[in-house]
Design a protein around this motif. Sequence first.
Motif, PDB file in Angstrom:
ATOM      1  N   THR A  60      25.453 -13.975   2.133  1.00  0.00           N
ATOM      2  CA  THR A  60      26.046 -12.811   1.496  1.00  0.00           C
ATOM      3  C   THR A  60      27.431 -13.154   0.959  1.00  0.00           C
ATOM      4  O   THR A  60      28.188 -13.865   1.595  1.00  0.00           O
ATOM      5  N   ALA A  61      27.733 -12.656  -0.221  1.00  0.00           N
ATOM      6  CA  ALA A  61      29.042 -12.832  -0.875  1.00  0.00           C
ATOM      7  C   ALA A  61      29.364 -14.302  -1.120  1.00  0.00           C
ATOM      8  O   ALA A  61      30.513 -14.712  -1.054  1.00  0.00           O
ATOM      9  N   ASP A  62      28.354 -15.111  -1.378  1.00  0.00           N
ATOM     10  CA  ASP A  62      28.532 -16.530  -1.699  1.00  0.00           C
ATOM     11  C   ASP A  62      29.350 -17.294  -0.659  1.00  0.00           C
ATOM     12  O   ASP A  62      30.151 -18.157  -0.987  1.00  0.00           O
ATOM     13  N   THR A  63      29.161 -16.956   0.615  1.00  0.00           N
ATOM     14  CA  THR A  63      29.849 -17.697   1.662  1.00  0.00           C
ATOM     15  C   THR A  63      29.018 -18.904   2.061  1.00  0.00           C
ATOM     16  O   THR A  63      27.805 -18.924   1.922  1.00  0.00           O
ATOM     17  N   THR A  64      29.680 -19.905   2.559  1.00  0.00           N
ATOM     18  CA  THR A  64      29.016 -21.115   3.017  1.00  0.00           C
ATOM     19  C   THR A  64      29.431 -21.378   4.449  1.00  0.00           C
ATOM     20  O   THR A  64      30.614 -21.377   4.773  1.00  0.00           O
ATOM     21  N   LEU A  65      28.462 -21.581   5.317  1.00  0.00           N
ATOM     22  CA  LEU A  65      28.728 -21.913   6.708  1.00  0.00           C
ATOM     23  C   LEU A  65      28.412 -23.378   6.941  1.00  0.00           C
ATOM     24  O   LEU A  65      27.506 -23.933   6.329  1.00  0.00           O
ATOM     25  N   SER A  66      29.130 -23.969   7.836  1.00  0.00           N
ATOM     26  CA  SER A  66      28.862 -25.339   8.225  1.00  0.00           C
ATOM     27  C   SER A  66      28.222 -25.314   9.606  1.00  0.00           C
ATOM     28  O   SER A  66      28.750 -24.704  10.531  1.00  0.00           O
ATOM     29  N   ARG A  67      27.078 -25.984   9.740  1.00  0.00           N
ATOM     30  CA  ARG A  67      26.411 -26.073  11.038  1.00  0.00           C
ATOM     31  C   ARG A  67      26.489 -27.529  11.491  1.00  0.00           C
ATOM     32  O   ARG A  67      25.949 -28.416  10.847  1.00  0.00           O
ATOM     33  N   TYR A  93      31.505 -24.606  21.453  1.00  0.00           N
ATOM     34  CA  TYR A  93      30.297 -25.425  21.364  1.00  0.00           C
ATOM     35  C   TYR A  93      29.191 -24.715  22.147  1.00  0.00           C
ATOM     36  O   TYR A  93      29.211 -24.715  23.381  1.00  0.00           O
ATOM     37  N   ASN A  94      28.246 -24.100  21.445  1.00  0.00           N
ATOM     38  CA  ASN A  94      27.141 -23.400  22.085  1.00  0.00           C
ATOM     39  C   ASN A  94      26.066 -24.404  22.512  1.00  0.00           C
ATOM     40  O   ASN A  94      25.659 -25.257  21.728  1.00  0.00           O
ATOM     41  N   ILE A  95      25.587 -24.284  23.734  1.00  0.00           N
ATOM     42  CA  ILE A  95      24.608 -25.222  24.272  1.00  0.00           C
ATOM     43  C   ILE A  95      23.226 -24.938  23.683  1.00  0.00           C
ATOM     44  O   ILE A  95      22.747 -23.811  23.727  1.00  0.00           O
ATOM     45  N   LEU A  96      22.598 -25.984  23.138  1.00  0.00           N
ATOM     46  CA  LEU A  96      21.224 -25.892  22.660  1.00  0.00           C
ATOM     47  C   LEU A  96      20.256 -26.336  23.755  1.00  0.00           C
ATOM     48  O   LEU A  96      19.288 -25.653  24.047  1.00  0.00           O
ATOM     49  N   TYR A  97      20.492 -27.500  24.333  1.00  0.00           N
ATOM     50  CA  TYR A  97      19.698 -27.947  25.473  1.00  0.00           C
ATOM     51  C   TYR A  97      20.459 -28.998  26.271  1.00  0.00           C
ATOM     52  O   TYR A  97      21.405 -29.614  25.789  1.00  0.00           O
ATOM     53  N   ILE A  98      20.017 -29.178  27.511  1.00  0.00           N
ATOM     54  CA  ILE A  98      20.683 -30.051  28.465  1.00  0.00           C
ATOM     55  C   ILE A  98      19.695 -31.129  28.890  1.00  0.00           C
ATOM     56  O   ILE A  98      18.548 -30.825  29.216  1.00  0.00           O
ATOM     57  N   MET A  99      20.152 -32.379  28.890  1.00  0.00           N
ATOM     58  CA  MET A  99      19.276 -33.476  29.245  1.00  0.00           C
ATOM     59  C   MET A  99      19.945 -34.367  30.302  1.00  0.00           C
ATOM     60  O   MET A  99      21.136 -34.664  30.210  1.00  0.00           O
ATOM     61  N   ASP A 100      19.166 -34.755  31.293  1.00  0.00           N
ATOM     62  CA  ASP A 100      19.596 -35.715  32.307  1.00  0.00           C
ATOM     63  C   ASP A 100      18.884 -37.026  31.990  1.00  0.00           C
ATOM     64  O   ASP A 100      17.746 -37.238  32.395  1.00  0.00           O
ATOM     65  N   LEU A 103      16.776 -39.332  34.386  1.00  0.00           N
ATOM     66  CA  LEU A 103      16.633 -38.511  35.600  1.00  0.00           C
ATOM     67  C   LEU A 103      17.283 -39.153  36.826  1.00  0.00           C
ATOM     68  O   LEU A 103      16.781 -39.073  37.944  1.00  0.00           O
ATOM     69  N   ASP A 104      18.445 -39.772  36.604  1.00  0.00           N
ATOM     70  CA  ASP A 104      19.132 -40.427  37.720  1.00  0.00           C
ATOM     71  C   ASP A 104      20.338 -39.646  38.234  1.00  0.00           C
ATOM     72  O   ASP A 104      21.062 -40.131  39.099  1.00  0.00           O
ATOM     73  N   HIS A 105      20.573 -38.456  37.706  1.00  0.00           N
ATOM     74  CA  HIS A 105      21.668 -37.569  38.139  1.00  0.00           C
ATOM     75  C   HIS A 105      23.033 -38.246  38.077  1.00  0.00           C
ATOM     76  O   HIS A 105      23.905 -38.006  38.893  1.00  0.00           O
ATOM     77  N   GLU A 106      23.212 -39.098  37.076  1.00  0.00           N
ATOM     78  CA  GLU A 106      24.496 -39.760  36.880  1.00  0.00           C
ATOM     79  C   GLU A 106      25.346 -38.999  35.868  1.00  0.00           C
ATOM     80  O   GLU A 106      26.542 -38.828  36.052  1.00  0.00           O
ATOM     81  N   ARG A 107      24.705 -38.564  34.787  1.00  0.00           N
ATOM     82  CA  ARG A 107      25.427 -37.849  33.730  1.00  0.00           C
ATOM     83  C   ARG A 107      24.491 -36.860  33.053  1.00  0.00           C
ATOM     84  O   ARG A 107      23.275 -36.931  33.182  1.00  0.00           O
ATOM     85  N   LEU A 108      25.106 -35.937  32.318  1.00  0.00           N
ATOM     86  CA  LEU A 108      24.361 -34.997  31.489  1.00  0.00           C
ATOM     87  C   LEU A 108      24.697 -35.262  30.033  1.00  0.00           C
ATOM     88  O   LEU A 108      25.846 -35.549  29.704  1.00  0.00           O
ATOM     89  N   GLU A 109      23.705 -35.162  29.188  1.00  0.00           N
ATOM     90  CA  GLU A 109      23.915 -35.162  27.740  1.00  0.00           C
ATOM     91  C   GLU A 109      23.539 -33.761  27.290  1.00  0.00           C
ATOM     92  O   GLU A 109      22.379 -33.343  27.399  1.00  0.00           O
ATOM     93  N   ILE A 110      24.532 -33.040  26.805  1.00  0.00           N
ATOM     94  CA  ILE A 110      24.351 -31.639  26.450  1.00  0.00           C
ATOM     95  C   ILE A 110      24.495 -31.517  24.944  1.00  0.00           C
ATOM     96  O   ILE A 110      25.561 -31.801  24.393  1.00  0.00           O
ATOM     97  N   PHE A 111      23.430 -31.113  24.299  1.00  0.00           N
ATOM     98  CA  PHE A 111      23.427 -30.997  22.840  1.00  0.00           C
ATOM     99  C   PHE A 111      23.876 -29.588  22.470  1.00  0.00           C
ATOM    100  O   PHE A 111      23.358 -28.594  22.983  1.00  0.00           O
ATOM    101  N   CYS A 112      24.886 -29.529  21.608  1.00  0.00           N
ATOM    102  CA  CYS A 112      25.559 -28.270  21.279  1.00  0.00           C
ATOM    103  C   CYS A 112      25.589 -28.058  19.771  1.00  0.00           C
ATOM    104  O   CYS A 112      25.388 -28.978  18.986  1.00  0.00           O
ATOM    105  N   GLU A 113      25.904 -26.825  19.401  1.00  0.00           N
ATOM    106  CA  GLU A 113      25.998 -26.439  18.006  1.00  0.00           C
ATOM    107  C   GLU A 113      27.333 -25.727  17.783  1.00  0.00           C
ATOM    108  O   GLU A 113      27.765 -24.944  18.615  1.00  0.00           O
ATOM    109  N   VAL A 114      27.952 -26.036  16.657  1.00  0.00           N
ATOM    110  CA  VAL A 114      29.198 -25.383  16.258  1.00  0.00           C
ATOM    111  C   VAL A 114      28.937 -24.726  14.909  1.00  0.00           C
ATOM    112  O   VAL A 114      28.482 -25.380  13.975  1.00  0.00           O
TER     113      VAL A 114
END
Length: 116
Positions: A60-67, A93-100, A103-114
């Motif tokens: 609307t109104a010729d706006t442009t969003l960046s994803r 940063y909104n969380i899209l999904y969370i990955m371990d 599966l060694d419970h050392e770190r999380l990789e969390i994919f987010c969207e801005v």
Amino acid sequence: MFRKQDKRLSSMLNKRVEVWHTVKSTVKDRLGQYPQEDKLYRTAYAGVIPQTGSLLSGRTADTTLSRTTHKIVMRYCKDITPDMWFMYDGVRYNILYIMDPYLDHERLEIFCEVLL
């Protein structure tokens, strides 16, 4: 066990991020309801890694969003859920999904969207 593609985790965690969530207020508002409010859950060191970006035009109104999507890497923590979000440098940063990974419970990789 050290994997060839892994970096030292401590060298990746160079940003101090805030983890936020929404909770029900303990105080009634003027309508007698308990409103939802945003609350800081914790702070943590993490790596913020840009992944992809795209422009959303034709709005609307010729706006442009960046994803833009990012991967946030942090030490393993079982209490991070998809309804939470991260704040870093004034950007949400909104969380899209969370990955371990592995599966060694050392770190999380969390994919987010801005959305900007």
